[in-house]
Write an enzyme that holds these catalytic residues in place. Structure first.
Site, PDB file in Angstrom:
ATOM      1  N   HIS A 274       0.832  -1.218   0.000  1.00  0.00           N
ATOM      2  CA  HIS A 274       0.000   0.000   0.000  1.00  0.00           C
ATOM      3  C   HIS A 274       0.861   1.260   0.000  1.00  0.00           C
ATOM      4  O   HIS A 274       0.540   2.234   0.680  1.00  0.00           O
ATOM      5  CB  HIS A 274      -0.931   0.004   1.229  1.00  0.00           C
ATOM      6  N   ASP A 337      -1.018  -4.630   6.043  1.00  0.00           N
ATOM      7  CA  ASP A 337      -2.009  -5.504   5.385  1.00  0.00           C
ATOM      8  C   ASP A 337      -1.663  -5.718   3.910  1.00  0.00           C
ATOM      9  O   ASP A 337      -0.988  -4.896   3.294  1.00  0.00           O
ATOM     10  CB  ASP A 337      -3.411  -4.889   5.492  1.00  0.00           C
ATOM     11  N   GLU A 338      -2.163  -6.799   3.400  1.00  0.00           N
ATOM     12  CA  GLU A 338      -2.172  -7.077   1.952  1.00  0.00           C
ATOM     13  C   GLU A 338      -0.850  -6.762   1.248  1.00  0.00           C
ATOM     14  O   GLU A 338      -0.852  -6.226   0.142  1.00  0.00           O
ATOM     15  CB  GLU A 338      -3.297  -6.272   1.288  1.00  0.00           C
ATOM     16  N   SER A 339       0.262  -7.131   1.879  1.00  0.00           N
ATOM     17  CA  SER A 339       1.556  -6.910   1.218  1.00  0.00           C
ATOM     18  C   SER A 339       1.842  -8.087   0.290  1.00  0.00           C
ATOM     19  O   SER A 339       2.826  -8.806   0.465  1.00  0.00           O
ATOM     20  CB  SER A 339       2.663  -6.767   2.273  1.00  0.00           C
ATOM     21  N   HIS A 340       0.964  -8.251  -0.699  1.00  0.00           N
ATOM     22  CA  HIS A 340       1.048  -9.436  -1.561  1.00  0.00           C
ATOM     23  C   HIS A 340       2.285  -9.420  -2.459  1.00  0.00           C
ATOM     24  O   HIS A 340       2.643 -10.443  -3.035  1.00  0.00           O
ATOM     25  CB  HIS A 340      -0.211  -9.558  -2.426  1.00  0.00           C
TER      26      HIS A 340
END
Ligand code: TNX
Length: 539
Positions: A274, A337-340
């Site tokens: 993000h 979050d969501e550190s894909h």
């Protein structure tokens, strides 16, 4: 038959109208137990009298107590526009026996805790006492909700007398952390909008405002040592609008306004994913050394800071230091979050270093539930939003939890399939779903003692204005307040929805754009009055 029904109804309404008119002096009802306070207080005892507030009212506070002096000023300011009364505030060293009296003289009342208060309304006096000024502030919000909706009017109503039913309320919060989050990154909202949001939080006894200050689409706070973050990274938003950012003075203004409303600001810089806005502002934060393009879409999971580079940790250090200097509260939220696009081991290493940096500036870490993969401990807080296993893992490592289940607590999720704004990835969240959950019952293995409280996030991919913010938050926000404040065994949707329905006129007087959910029995105040008269007759 229908005609019969109609004329009967007409007769009934006329009788009620005449009855109401003839009872005008008695308005409002004198039964404190008939209140529709949200969040629901722990205990209420009615004594069936009336306190009269008029232009001669005085607000007393303990002399030498600056916080109470502020509370007194706040209350006088709150009452000023709609009553037109210029209410005097006065220091006192003992109970004056009349007027409105704010005191921390409840020092030894351990049951109330720091956020609890006792409100005693007699025919002569309104007394709010608490061991702590926070509790007095919450007592003020209770008094505010006991007054008619008109009290929220910005114009002088010219009403000469305002009435409060007498009795005693003893009340305290179930959870110490009662928050809402505003995403100012996907769409930027100026200081005035954030202040309105704070006003709404204060009315319902929230004590935390979490500001999501950075994301792929925008960096929203000035950082002097990395000026391009705000200048370039803040220059747009979802949809390609102008964006914007808070100068340090703007941020200070928000923090101070929140503090005046007994609300702590938690700043969030979301990392290592993000981060496109930062990656677009400084090429050196990318592994390939090339600046990214600004992003105005709504995808997630595509960006990552280059966790191998030392300059990235210098960046994190500067950002955390500059923001921490402006933040009096104990917390710094590192996102996570969501550190894909970040390799798992890199992610863990990054979060561990970010934790150390945050701690080195005297702040405690909060992160989204994914940070439980790193070395979190009892000093840290994991914010549960998606994965039960993450939250549980965090708790096993000793961390505590904030409950923000996306299936109930996300204010950006549509109410029903016809809601124009909002998203649907977490399902739909009607007002009953938003209310009907118990923080303790969410994750097997997470107990009350592990939970510091609840938070309702408002992500703003589809939210562009104060009107939009209001529409998604009202009427879910008061429900989250009640989940955080009122013990589960004291909360029932069937009872709550009636109290919520009675907020209609208050919302309208406050000019709040709210969703008129068909599940809520919305009521005008004069109908409430009639109902309560009827109840009074029956009893
Ligand atoms: C998930 S919740 C996100 C956000 C989005 C949100 C939309 C979380 C920690 N991450 O980036 O804005 O869904 O509902």
């Amino acid at each position: 038959m229908n005609i019969m029904k109609t004329s009967l109804k007409f007769l009934f309404v006329s009788v009620l109208a005449v009855y109401t008119m003839s009872c005008e002096e008695q308005y409002p009802p004198t039964n404190l137990a008939n209140n529709h306070i949200i969040p629901k207080p722990a205990s209420v005892v009615a004594t069936h009298g009336t306190f009269v507030l008029d232009k001669d009212a005085v607000i007393f506070y303990d002399s030498g107590n600056e916080d109470l002096k502020k509370n007194a000023g706040y209350l006088a300011g709150l009452l000023r526009p709609s009553t037109g009364f210029v209410i005097e505030t006065k220091a006192t060293s003992q109970n004056p026996g009349d007027g409105i009296y704010l005191t921390t003289g409840a020092d030894k009342d351990s049951l109330l805790g720091e956020g609890g208060y006792e409100l005693v309304i007699s025919e002569k006096q309104v007394k709010i006492s608490s061991p702590h000024p926070d509790g007095v502030f919450y007592g003020i919000q209770t008094v505010r909700q006991l007054l008619p909706a008109d009290i929220e009017s910005k114009d002088d109503t010219t009403r000469e007398k305002w009435f409060l039913p007498t009795g005693r309320i003893r009340d305290w919060p179930e959870y110490q952390h009662r928050g809402a989050m505003l995403d100012v990154s996907r769409h930027f909202f100026g200081v005035e909008t954030v202040k309105r949001f704070i006003d709404y939080l204060a009315l319902y006894k929230f004590n935390v405002l979490h500001l999501h200050l950075s994301d792929d689409q925008g960096w929203r706070i000035e950082i002097e040592s990395w000026p391009n973050l705000a200048r370039h990274g803040g220059s747009t938003e979802v949809g390609g609008g102008e964006g914007g950012y808070y100068t340090k003075d703007d941020y200070k203004e928000i923090v101070e306004y929140a503090a005046d409303h007994h609300i702590t600001v938690i700043p969030e810089i979301d990392m290592p994913g993000h981060t496109n806005a930062a990656l677009a502002s400084y090429p050196e934060l990318n592994c390939d050394g090339k600046a990214r393009e600004l992003y105005t879409g709504t995808k997630v999971g595509f960006s990552t800071l280059c966790t191998d580079k030392e300059i990235v940790y210098e960046f994190v250090d500067d950002v955390v230091r500059e923001i921490s200097e402006l933040t009096p509260g104990p917390w710094f939220h590192i996102g996570g979050d969501e550190s894909h696009s970040t390799d798992h081991d890199d992610y863990v290493r990054f979060v561990n270093r970010a934790r150390e940096i945050v701690n080195s500036y005297g702040k405690k870490v909060i992160g989204w539930d994914e940070i439980a993969h790193a070395d979190v401990n009892s000093e840290d807080v994991v914010q549960f939003w998606a994965r039960e296993n993450n939250a549980l893992q965090g708790v096993k490592k000793g961390a505590r939890v904030i409950m923000s289940p996306s299936s109930h607590a996300y204010m950006d999720i549509k109410y029903d399939s016809t809601t124009v704004l909002g998203l649907t990835w977490a399902g739909l969240t009607e007002v009953d779903d938003a209310y009907n959950w118990d923080p303790v019952a969410l994750v097997d293995g997470i107990e009350k003692i592990d939970i510091i409280g609840v938070e309702a996030p408002l992500w703003t991919e589809t939210i562009e204005s104060l009107d939009d913010i209001e529409y998604m938050t009202f009427p879910r926000l008061p429900g989250y307040a009640e989940i955080g404040w009122t013990a589960t065994e004291n909360r029932f949707w069937e009872d709550y929805k009636v109290r919520l329905g009675k907020q209609k006129e208050r919302f309208e007087t406050m000019d709040v754009n709210y969703y008129k959910s068909p599940l809520v029995p919305w009521q005008d105040e004069e109908d409430i009055f009639i109902d309560e008269q009827k109840e009074g007759e029956v009893k």
